[in-house]
Design a protein around this motif. Structure first.
Motif, short mmCIF file in Angstrom:
data_model
loop_
_atom_site.label_atom_id
_atom_site.label_comp_id
_atom_site.label_asym_id
_atom_site.label_seq_id
_atom_site.Cartn_x
_atom_site.Cartn_y
_atom_site.Cartn_z
N GLY A 181 6.42 4.93 2.90
CA GLY A 181 6.10 6.28 3.35
C GLY A 181 6.67 6.58 4.72
O GLY A 181 6.94 7.75 5.05
N ARG A 193 7.70 10.70 -8.94
CA ARG A 193 7.38 9.41 -9.56
C ARG A 193 8.39 9.08 -10.66
O ARG A 193 8.86 7.95 -10.78
N SER A 250 0.80 -1.23 0.00
CA SER A 250 0.00 0.00 0.00
C SER A 250 0.83 1.28 0.00
O SER A 250 0.28 2.37 -0.12
N GLY A 251 2.15 1.16 0.14
CA GLY A 251 3.00 2.34 0.23
C GLY A 251 3.20 2.85 1.64
O GLY A 251 3.99 3.78 1.87
#
Length: 430
Positions: A150, A228, A145-146
């Protein structure tokens, strides 16, 4: 006073965290929750067990329930569960993809037995899409999910460091499931309809990142798209995970100024956390620390401008060096007096006797039949007109099987036969 879900019966087929914590949340609201376990028992019984089949983890995640053992791998065991289903309002499960169908406890099978059943399934990724059949656990979904990246923590070997003090996706998915059950019960009361409810660890992991997730083209073109592209290029170039995390840290970040007042700092005897969310909060902290030359809340401060990082670093160092000269008690007295949001960094082991925890009865005493009195985290919710929480301890393995079967129409002779066949009851040595 009865709980708000008094009279609601929940059958739980779940283990470890997400499903069981959902069941406990429903028990805290007054539901009668019956936990179905395999003959070997919930896997969390053996996570740090202090006695055979008993652990602090299992006790905390399964209080408020009764427990029975049914071997759902056998046709006889499935028949037992199917005979129970019509007398239950809610079914909660977090079994792996495909297991519910294999043991005949899937939604389509159970609604034939009770058409208005509320069926909650907690899965890793959901029930459709390319990852639907993948096994998922909290740490795996942290990565997917990141959420893990993070957090930007890397261990001494350059490997990603998971969030291990808790299982955030598990708990959020569990609470989302309990919320869904309550809403579905309300819907059923009005319409007579049951329904299938789904909550996922992936959805929970994304929910925890709500302020930063999603796609906002008007701002993402400046802040997100360059990041990104950079990460994609580094991946193609074979950069290590640690290098990619360091590159992310070094990027212009409009939140860096915010973070200096929403972060932790060492003091003489430990550490404290500052938690300022508003300019007023930050002004309170500045006044306590006697910081007079911080422009980061000025209208003309450019958070991603060329001078921003140097300004933030200077103010951060001023905060750090100032706080390092005092103790937790000294700084907390001054910060509290100013109304500034801050806290000492406490150890979990000390929280059971913390004055605020005690005043709010957040860890009530529950008497376990095997281990005696123990303090456990109680209900998340208090209500003025109805009781919440439960004084029922987690069930020893197989403790309530016979009583539950008798209560639901089985005879002593039938129970004895089921035990002899192994359809119900714990395995020897479990």
């Amino acid at each position: 006073m009865p709980g708000p879900l008094e009279g609601i019966k929940v059958l739980e087929l779940a283990q470890i965290i997400a499903g069981p914590f959902c069941g406990t949340a429903l028990a805290d609201l007054g539901a009668d929750v019956v936990k179905l376990e395999s003959p070997q028992g919930d896997a969390s019984r053996r996570i740090g067990q202090f006695a055979p089949g008993e652990s602090k983890a299992f006790h905390g995640l399964n209080r408020g329930k009764r427990g029975m053992v049914v071997d759902l791998s056998s046709a006889q065991g499935q028949a037992v569960a199917h005979r129970l289903i019509p007398q239950f309002d809610v079914f909660v499960t977090n079994v792996r993809p495909g297991v519910a169908e294999r043991i005949a406890m899937d939604y389509d099978t159970l609604i034939r037995l009770r058409p208005d059943l509320i069926y909650l399934e907690v899965t890793g990724y959901g029930t459709r899409g390319p990852s639907a059949d993948r096994a998922g656990s909290d740490v795996v979904v942290q990565a997917y999910s990141g959420l893990l990246a993070g957090d930007m923590k890397v261990d001494e070997r350059g490997a990603p460091e998971p969030i291990t003090a808790s299982a955030p996706s598990d708990y959020v998915a569990a609470l989302g499931g309990a919320m869904g059950v309550c809403a579905a019960l309300f819907h059923r009361q009005r319409t007579g309809e049951g329904q299938r409810i789904a909550t996922t660890l992936l959805g929970a992991g994304l929910a925890l990142q709500t302020p930063w997730a999603g796609d906002l083209p008007v701002s993402d073109a400046i802040l997100i798209e360059p990041l990104r592209r950079m990460m994609s290029e580094m991946r193609e170039d074979g950069s290590s995970y640690a290098e990619m995390i360091e590159a992310r840290r070094s990027r212009p970040n409009q939140g860096k100024a915010f973070r200096i007042y929403y972060s932790g700092y060492p003091v003489k005897d430990g550490a404290i956390i500052l938690g300022a969310l508003t300019p007023q909060n930050r002004d309170q902290i500045r006044a306590v620390l006697e910081i007079t030359d911080d422009p980061t809340d000025n209208d003309d401060f450019n958070a991603i401008g060329p001078d921003a990082d140097a300004i933030v670093a200077r103010v951060e160092e001023q905060i750090r060096s100032t706080l390092a000269n005092g103790t937790m008690e000294e700084w907390m007295a001054r910060l509290d007096a100013a109304g500034a949001p801050a806290s000492p960094v406490n150890w979990l082991e000390d929280m059971v006797n913390d004055p605020q925890v005690v005043a709010m009865n957040l860890m009530p005493t529950i008497d376990h039949p095997l281990s005696g009195p123990e303090r456990q985290v109680g209900s998340l919710v208090q209500m003025s007109k109805t009781t919440t929480g439960s004084d029922r301890a987690s069930p020893p393995l197989d403790a309530d099987t016979d009583a539950i079967l008798l209560e639901h129409g089985f005879t002593d002779e039938q129970i004895a036969s089921l035990r002899q066949s192994g359809a119900v009851g714990a395995s020897p040595g479990s």
